[in-house]
Scaffold this motif. Structure first.
Motif, short mmCIF file in Angstrom:
data_model
loop_
_atom_site.label_atom_id
_atom_site.label_comp_id
_atom_site.label_asym_id
_atom_site.label_seq_id
_atom_site.Cartn_x
_atom_site.Cartn_y
_atom_site.Cartn_z
N TRP A 22 0.82 -1.21 0.00
CA TRP A 22 0.00 0.00 0.00
C TRP A 22 0.86 1.26 0.00
O TRP A 22 0.69 2.15 0.80
N TYR A 23 1.83 1.25 -0.94
CA TYR A 23 2.70 2.40 -1.18
C TYR A 23 3.43 2.83 0.08
O TYR A 23 3.72 4.01 0.28
N SER A 24 3.76 1.84 0.91
CA SER A 24 4.36 2.17 2.20
C SER A 24 5.15 0.96 2.72
O SER A 24 5.33 -0.02 2.01
N TYR A 25 5.60 1.07 3.97
CA TYR A 25 6.32 -0.03 4.61
C TYR A 25 5.35 -1.05 5.17
O TYR A 25 4.25 -0.68 5.58
N PRO A 26 5.77 -2.31 5.30
CA PRO A 26 4.97 -3.24 6.12
C PRO A 26 4.89 -2.71 7.57
O PRO A 26 5.80 -2.00 8.03
N PRO A 27 3.83 -3.04 8.28
CA PRO A 27 3.54 -2.35 9.55
C PRO A 27 4.57 -2.53 10.67
O PRO A 27 4.74 -1.62 11.48
N LEU A 28 5.27 -3.65 10.72
CA LEU A 28 6.26 -3.80 11.80
C LEU A 28 7.43 -2.83 11.62
O LEU A 28 8.00 -2.36 12.61
N LEU A 29 7.75 -2.52 10.39
CA LEU A 29 8.82 -1.54 10.17
C LEU A 29 8.38 -0.15 10.64
O LEU A 29 9.16 0.60 11.21
N LYS A 30 7.11 0.17 10.42
CA LYS A 30 6.60 1.47 10.90
C LYS A 30 6.66 1.52 12.43
O LYS A 30 7.10 2.52 13.01
N LYS A 31 6.26 0.44 13.08
CA LYS A 31 6.30 0.41 14.55
C LYS A 31 7.76 0.50 15.03
O LYS A 31 8.06 1.22 15.99
N TRP A 32 8.63 -0.22 14.34
CA TRP A 32 10.05 -0.19 14.70
C TRP A 32 10.58 1.25 14.63
O TRP A 32 11.28 1.72 15.54
N LEU A 33 10.23 1.96 13.55
CA LEU A 33 10.68 3.36 13.43
C LEU A 33 10.11 4.21 14.56
O LEU A 33 10.82 5.01 15.17
N ASP A 34 8.83 4.05 14.83
CA ASP A 34 8.19 4.84 15.89
C ASP A 34 8.87 4.58 17.24
O ASP A 34 9.05 5.50 18.04
N ASP A 35 9.21 3.31 17.50
CA ASP A 35 9.79 2.94 18.80
C ASP A 35 11.26 3.31 18.92
O ASP A 35 11.73 3.73 19.98
N VAL A 36 12.01 3.11 17.82
CA VAL A 36 13.48 3.18 17.90
C VAL A 36 14.02 4.60 17.65
O VAL A 36 15.00 5.01 18.29
N PHE A 37 13.40 5.34 16.76
CA PHE A 37 13.89 6.70 16.45
C PHE A 37 13.31 7.67 17.49
O PHE A 37 12.41 8.45 17.21
N THR A 38 13.88 7.61 18.69
CA THR A 38 13.29 8.37 19.79
C THR A 38 13.87 9.78 19.91
O THR A 38 15.00 10.05 19.50
N HIS A 39 13.10 10.63 20.57
CA HIS A 39 13.56 11.97 20.91
C HIS A 39 14.73 11.84 21.90
O HIS A 39 14.69 11.01 22.80
N GLY A 40 15.75 12.64 21.70
CA GLY A 40 16.92 12.55 22.58
C GLY A 40 17.92 11.50 22.11
O GLY A 40 19.04 11.41 22.62
N TRP A 41 17.52 10.68 21.15
CA TRP A 41 18.46 9.72 20.54
C TRP A 41 18.59 10.02 19.04
O TRP A 41 19.67 10.26 18.55
N ALA A 42 17.47 10.04 18.36
CA ALA A 42 17.51 10.27 16.91
C ALA A 42 17.31 11.74 16.54
O ALA A 42 17.77 12.18 15.50
N TYR A 43 16.59 12.46 17.36
CA TYR A 43 16.30 13.87 17.04
C TYR A 43 16.12 14.65 18.33
O TYR A 43 16.13 14.07 19.43
N GLY A 44 15.97 15.97 18.21
CA GLY A 44 15.97 16.83 19.40
C GLY A 44 17.40 17.30 19.64
O GLY A 44 18.34 16.79 19.03
N SER A 45 17.58 18.25 20.58
CA SER A 45 18.91 18.86 20.70
C SER A 45 20.00 17.86 21.07
O SER A 45 21.14 18.01 20.67
N ASN A 46 19.66 16.82 21.84
CA ASN A 46 20.68 15.81 22.18
C ASN A 46 20.56 14.55 21.34
O ASN A 46 21.28 13.58 21.56
N GLY A 47 19.65 14.54 20.41
CA GLY A 47 19.41 13.32 19.62
C GLY A 47 20.22 13.33 18.34
O GLY A 47 19.74 13.75 17.29
N THR A 48 21.45 12.86 18.45
CA THR A 48 22.38 13.01 17.32
C THR A 48 22.92 11.67 16.81
O THR A 48 23.84 11.65 16.02
#
Ligand SMILES: Cc1cc2nc3c(=O)[nH]c(=O)nc-3n(C[C@H](O)[C@H](O)[C@H](O)COP(=O)(O)O)c2cc1C
Length: 184
Positions: free
Chosen positions: A69-95
């Motif tokens: 459906w022109y997108s990722y399979p759903p476990l990859l979406k959940k993985w991204l939501d869970d793993v790319f966290t604020h303070g780790w992946a983004y935000g001022s200390n998320g580098t």
């Protein structure tokens, strides 16, 4: 630069393309690590610390999946939501993903000529994967051009899939090399 392939296919048993690609990747354990989300997390409870450490240890990260459906399979979406966290992946200390290269290896059921404004899909693949590119930008990573095989549902011949497996390794090896300085 070692490569991590995050592979997300909900039905590997019946896969033609992703299964063949996995087989090819596994020939190169010296430089490619394959991490299969649906095998690792049948209960969908993602070990975030473990996943983050895995990502931190690699500079080239490829997301491999069949287009659903022109997108990722759903476990990859959940993985991204869970793993790319604020303070780790983004935000001022998320580098932690800053400067990494993120790529896509996608099997696409439909034919290439349909992925055009005038085609039956109406959009190009680059338009379809815009959320991936925006996410890479958001975490300070470089989004690589995608690698894909089209006609993956029916049209692609065994020979084309064989060729795509070799091309996939070549895609990885090309991007494993440090990016040359741009010409002045
Ligand atoms: C639930 C589902 C959704 C799909 N959505 C798309 C789609 O949006 N666009 C497309 O071109 N193919 C779509 N397909 C076809 C898959 O992309 C194709 O079956 C897959 O890439 C084949 O790879 P495999 O042999 O590794 O399973 C879909 C297939 C399924 C099962």
């Amino acid at each position: 630069m070692n490569t991590l392939v995050i592979l997300a296919h909900p039905d590997m048993e019946h896969s033609r393309v992703n299964k063949r690609w996995r087989q090819e990747l596994l020939q190169h354990p010296d430089r490619i690590t394959v991490h299969e989300l649906y095998k690792e997390y049948p209960g969908w409870k993602i070990d975030v610390t473990k996943e983050q450490k895995l990502l931190e240890a690699h500079d080239l990260i490829i997301f491999q999946f069949p287009l659903y459906w022109y997108s990722y399979p759903p476990l990859l979406k959940k993985w991204l939501d869970d793993v790319f966290t604020h303070g780790w992946a983004y935000g001022s200390n998320g580098t932690k993903l800053r400067g990494k290269k993120l790529g896509l290896a996608v099997s696409i059921g439909d034919k290439k000529e349909n992925y055009r404004p005038a085609g039956s899909v109406s959009f190009t693949v680059d338009e379809v994967i815009a959320p991936f590119k925006a996410s890479a930008i958001h975490v300070g990573a470089t989004a690589l051009p995608y690698f894909a095989v089209f006609g993956a549902s029916f049209q692609a011949t065994d020979e084309e899939i064989e060729q795509s497996a070799a091309d996939y390794i070549e895609y990885i090896d090309r991007h494993r090399l440090p990016t040359p300085f741009p010409a002045q």
